[in-house]
Design a protein around this motif. Structure first.
Motif, short mmCIF file in Angstrom:
data_model
loop_
_atom_site.label_atom_id
_atom_site.label_comp_id
_atom_site.label_asym_id
_atom_site.label_seq_id
_atom_site.Cartn_x
_atom_site.Cartn_y
_atom_site.Cartn_z
N UNK A 585 0.86 -1.18 0.00
CA UNK A 585 0.00 0.00 0.00
C UNK A 585 0.89 1.22 0.00
N UNK A 586 0.58 2.22 -0.85
CA UNK A 586 1.45 3.38 -1.05
C UNK A 586 0.70 4.64 -0.65
N UNK A 587 1.36 5.45 0.18
CA UNK A 587 0.85 6.78 0.50
C UNK A 587 1.69 7.84 -0.18
N UNK A 588 1.06 8.85 -0.79
CA UNK A 588 1.76 9.86 -1.59
C UNK A 588 1.56 11.23 -0.95
N UNK A 589 2.68 11.95 -0.82
CA UNK A 589 2.63 13.36 -0.38
C UNK A 589 3.52 14.16 -1.32
N UNK A 590 3.09 15.40 -1.66
CA UNK A 590 3.78 16.23 -2.66
C UNK A 590 4.29 17.50 -2.01
N UNK A 591 5.44 17.94 -2.53
CA UNK A 591 6.00 19.24 -2.15
C UNK A 591 5.70 20.22 -3.27
N UNK A 592 5.21 21.42 -2.91
CA UNK A 592 5.04 22.00 -1.57
C UNK A 592 3.61 21.89 -1.03
N UNK A 593 2.71 21.22 -1.76
CA UNK A 593 1.30 21.23 -1.39
C UNK A 593 1.06 20.55 -0.04
N UNK A 594 1.74 19.41 0.21
CA UNK A 594 1.47 18.63 1.41
C UNK A 594 2.55 18.77 2.47
N UNK A 595 3.44 19.71 2.34
CA UNK A 595 4.48 19.93 3.34
C UNK A 595 5.74 20.44 2.69
N UNK A 596 6.50 21.25 3.44
CA UNK A 596 7.72 21.81 2.89
C UNK A 596 8.96 21.41 3.69
N UNK A 597 8.80 20.45 4.62
CA UNK A 597 9.95 19.95 5.37
C UNK A 597 9.94 18.42 5.28
N UNK A 598 11.09 17.79 5.47
CA UNK A 598 11.11 16.32 5.43
C UNK A 598 10.17 15.69 6.46
N UNK A 599 10.09 16.27 7.66
CA UNK A 599 9.23 15.70 8.69
C UNK A 599 7.76 15.75 8.29
N UNK A 600 7.32 16.90 7.70
CA UNK A 600 5.92 17.04 7.30
C UNK A 600 5.57 16.08 6.17
N UNK A 601 6.46 15.97 5.18
CA UNK A 601 6.18 15.07 4.06
C UNK A 601 6.10 13.61 4.54
N UNK A 602 7.02 13.20 5.43
CA UNK A 602 6.99 11.83 5.93
C UNK A 602 5.72 11.57 6.72
N UNK A 603 5.34 12.51 7.58
CA UNK A 603 4.15 12.34 8.39
C UNK A 603 2.90 12.27 7.53
#
Length: 889
Positions: A585-603
């Motif tokens: 199962x894959x979860x996708x997060x995009x920069x800058x829409x879903x976070x602008x730091x490594x911690x935010x993107x991972x979370x």
């Protein structure tokens, strides 16, 4: 010839060796002599102590024998007086002349060891008796079969006779008799005169003679019969020593010869023998002596153990003296050794300083020729043993360095060569020095090969996963930080794929951790092939992987990469000759829409992945606002739930369960409720799931169970009848707690019977932990607790559970009850459930009853109990008691 030339050198070495060893050898010889002397002294002391003991035993046995001989002789004098008086017919009762009763008494009191003097007639009747008047009873009439009477009656020339020991019934004392025969004028047997000796007085005499010595003494006849013993022992007085080998040896010796004065001729007569005491079963050393010419012996003994203890006491002093001598010798040897070391220390000082250096060093002349090398250099550079075979360190085929480092400068890193041709990295430094009056160069090398290997290993451990070899979290965070910084600067997009394997725990359970690691390595290889050259594929932890997409065009490119991940798992993975079907199962997060730091993107990518798993696994999830809100809500409730019980925010609501026909409240279901001061009332299905995740459900379950039991007790106290309280039990309580013990403790604390408590469980509990549930259910059923299967028909609905587990009650879910009676499928299914429960002897409870029509329909089906808003909503404890107890009253 060569050996002859080297012979003087061998002599010198031998002389040095003798110089160093001779003091030590002398000391060892001296210590050996001390030990031998101690052993000899121990042996001699044993003989001396043995002789002293034998002499002492012989002396005391002879002394006791002499004193007993004196007592017997004094008694014999008395007996002779009485015999003469009887033969001259001067005894009291004939003419009244000669020996009177007072004279008879005086004779008997002349010997302190004699208890009494008595005279027996030919018919064994007592004629006269003189006792000491000390409170004892006089002797009774003797039997005609007594040994002392029988012997004198049957023989005329017996003389003085010593009887066997016997228990005098008149005085109650162990005694023996010394007697003589009485004759009429014509020589016929007229009776006997005897003197009775008591064993206690003989024992007192012996005790006074031994003067507190740790000796034992015995007096016995030649026939082995014991007459007296010190110390006194009733067990010993009944023993027969005729078979004792020590006594046999004493009897084999000739009897002593007495002089005219009655004294022993030839000095002491005893001999020390060894025997096992029949009284205390100890090995004893005994010396036997004859009592004059009588057939009586005296034996004085001591325990072999006491003799050994005395000898060991002497050995201790010998050992202490020897140890002191050895310590003195060792101190002297130590002093000599220190002096020898001090003499040799100056000679070895220079070699010790130079050879102790751990790094290789060489002394070179100005041309680079090796003059000297320390042991570390010989080992590191593989130099030959003979210095004549050493080559130039700088200008030869086997040169150590290509060039000489700057003299007196900082160390330089170079490749060093060994004599076998291998190379290693080293830090080389050179310095000028004077060696044997000449200008030399000291070249020092420091091997950094191990350090570089260790640094590389630390880098791998710090930035690479040890199982898959992929970058780990630390390296992923660094690359993401650099990638996001560049993306901000140049204005392009980045993405993050958070990948989680589906049902990976099953692989670990079936193949073990080694098989799981093998699968992770295969998965890591596939993910690495999917990632582009500019991307970073990393293992995040456990069965979670991450791909950081650097420089993508937008959402569509991230979706394509995520789809490639799903497609990569379409083919089975080969692990240990097994083809495993794996999905992800894959979860996708995009920069800058879903976070602008490594911690935010991972979370956020992790949240998107869990959102996708909740929808069915093997799919792609995207992070959105609703997902974030749900996660924040989950975290907020998780933090608030910790400590909610202590803050009294958690409370228990009770909903009545009534009899379907009478309407009487027969049960109550305990329902957990949470009222947060700022969040308000939190739904049970929301916070109970969180409690199961963080483990607080165990404490909550124990608390609810105790509260429910307390309610049942209070209800009975107020209404006078029992109330069964039903408590829901979660899967965690069955799996991670000792549920039977907890239930038993709650019952005992509340003081209610097991029949007043019921535990409810759902089908999901039975599916997830069947083995653990079975064990816990057995323990609960042994307590007498009833079990109810809740929400039947809405879960897996496996009919095998009803036969495998000993349920007592079946609860029909509100999803069926709410559609009655108009919805025909629900109606038929409910009838089937009730009929099935009846056939299995199960009680039926219908939940969610809200109107009379539903209640009548369920009554007509045969449902025993009803629960729902029609009969009462869940209320707090006090309200429930007030309403139900009032109704009952």
């Amino acid at each position: 010839m060569e050996r002859i030339l080297h012979f003087p050198e061998y002599c010198v070495r031998l002389a040095k060796l003798r110089y160093r060893i001779s003091p030590l050898l002398s000391g060892y010889i001296l210590i050996t002599l001390i030990v031998l002397a101690a052993l000899i002294e121990a042996y001699v002391s044993y003989g001396v102590l043995k002789a002293e003991t034998d002499r002492e035993l012989t002396t005391f046995s002879d002394m006791v024998a002499r004193n007993l001989q004196r007592s017997v002789q004094e008694a014999d004098v008395i007996l002779r007086h009485v015999t003469v008086a009887f033969e001259d017919e001067q005894w009291l009762g004939y003419s009244g002349r000669g020996l009177q009763s007072d004279d008879f008494k005086a004779l008997s009191e002349s010997s302190p060891e004699v208890a009494e003097i008595f005279l027996l007639g030919a018919d064994s009747k007592l004629i006269r008796q003189a006792d000491k008047r000390d409170g004892r009873k006089p002797i009774g009439e003797a039997s005609a079969e007594s040994d002392f009477f029988r012997v004198h009656r049957d023989a005329q020339d017996v003389g003085l006779f010593v009887s066997d020991s016997f228990l005098d019934w008149a005085s109650g004392e162990v005694s023996f008799v010394v007697s003589r025969r009485l004759n009429h004028a014509d020589g016929r047997f007229a009776g006997i005169v005897g003197a009775r000796f008591t064993a206690s007085k003989i024992e007192g005499l012996v005790a006074s003679l031994l003067s507190g010595k740790p000796f034992a003494a015995l007096v016995c006849k030649t026939n082995g019969r014991l007459l007296a013993r010190h110390p006194f022992s009733e067990q010993a007085m009944s023993l027969d020593l005729s078979a004792d080998p020590g006594l046999a040896r004493a009897l084999a010796k000739p009897r002593p010869v007495l002089g005219e004065d009655g004294q022993l001729i030839g000095g002491m007569q005893g001999e020390v023998v060894e025997l096992v005491s029949p009284v205390d079963h100890a090995v004893r050393l005994v010396s036997f002596s004859w009592i004059g010419s009588l057939p009586v012996l005296v034996g004085v003994s001591t325990r072999q153990e006491d003799f050994t203890e005395r000898w060991i006491g002497r050995l201790q002093w010998i050992g202490i003296t020897s140890l002191l001598a050895i310590v003195v010798v060792l101190v002297l040897l130590r002093t000599i050794h220190l002096q020898l070391n001090k003499i040799q220390r100056e000679k070895r000082r220079l070699e010790t300083i130079t050879d102790a250096v751990r790094d290789p060093w060489l002394i070179l002349d100005e041309d680079g020729t090796i003059i000297r090398a320390n042991p570390a250099a010989r080992r590191e550079l593989c130099l030959p043993e003979a210095s004549a075979h050493w080559s130039n360190a700088l200008n030869s085929e086997k040169s150590v360095l290509d060039r000489l480092p700057a003299l007196d400068g900082a160390p330089e890193k170079q490749q060093c060569r060994r004599y076998d041709g291998s190379v290693f990295p080293a830090e080389a430094s050179a310095a000028r020095l004077q060696w044997q009056g000449r200008a030399m160069i000291m070249l020092q090398l420091h091997n950094v090969e191990e350090r570089e290997r260790y640094q590389a290993s630390l880098m791998r451990q710090a930035y690479c996963d040890e199982v898959t070899g992929l970058p780990n979290r630390a390296l992923l965070a660094e690359r993401m930080a650099r990638g996001l910084a560049a993306a901000k600067r140049y204005g392009y997009f980045c993405g993050l794929l958070f990948i989680d394997l589906d049902h990976f725990k099953r692989v670990n359970d079936s193949l073990g951790h080694a098989g799981g690691d093998a699968l992770l390595r295969k998965v890591g290889e596939r993910i690495k092939e999917i990632a582009r050259h500019s991307d970073t594929a990393a293992r995040f932890g456990g069965d979670e992987f991450v791909i950081f997409l650097d420089r993508i065009s937008g959402r569509s490119e991230a979706v394509k990469c995520a789809q490639r991940v799903l497609d990569a798992f379409e083919q089975p993975v080969l692990v240990d000759d097994r083809h495993l079907v794996v999905s992800a199962t894959v979860g996708v997060a995009l920069f800058p829409a879903d976070g602008d730091t490594p911690e935010q993107l991972l979370k956020n990518a992790d949240a998107a992945m869990y959102e996708a798993k909740a929808r069915g696994r093997k799919r792609i999830g995207f992070y959105g606002r609703e997902t974030g809100l749900r996660i924040e809500r989950h975290l907020e409730l998780d933090m608030a739930l910790r400590g909610a019980l202590e803050r009294r925010e958690i409370w228990v609501a009770y909903q009545p369960i009534v009899d379907a026909h009478s309407g009487e409240v027969v049960k109550a279901e305990a329902l957990l409720r949470w009222t947060h001061p700022s969040l308000g009332a939190v739904r049970p299905d929301e916070f109970i799931a969180i409690a199961e995740e963080n483990g607080s459900i165990l404490d909550l379950g124990i608390w609810v169970l105790q509260e429910a039991c307390n309610l049942s007790r209070e209800f009975k106290a107020r209404s006078g009848r029992s109330l069964k309280v039903s408590v829901n039990v979660s899967a965690a309580q069955f799996k991670d707690s000792d549920l039977p013990r907890i239930v038993d403790r709650a019952l005992r604390r509340a003081g209610i019977t097991p029949e007043e408590l019921e535990l409810e469980m759902t089908e999901s509990v039975l599916v997830s932990h069947a083995e653990a549930v079975n064990e816990r259910i057995d323990g609960v059923k042994q307590l007498g607790i009833s079990l109810a299967l809740d929400d039947f028909g809405t879960g897996y609905s496996s009919l095998s559970y009803l036969t495998r587990f000993p349920f007592d009650t079946l609860k029909i879910d509100r999803a069926f009850v709410s559609r009655l009676p108009d919805h025909l499928p629900s109606l038929e299914l409910t009838k089937a459930i009730v009929a099935m429960a009846k056939s299995l002897n199960l009680k039926v409870v219908a939940e969610g009853v809200e109107d009379e029509l539903q209640a009548d329909t369920l009554r007509s089906m045969g449902c025993e109990h009803l629960q729902g808003y029609l009969f009462g909503r869940p209320v707090d404890r006090d309200t429930f008691l007030d309403s139900c107890c009032a109704t009952t009253g």
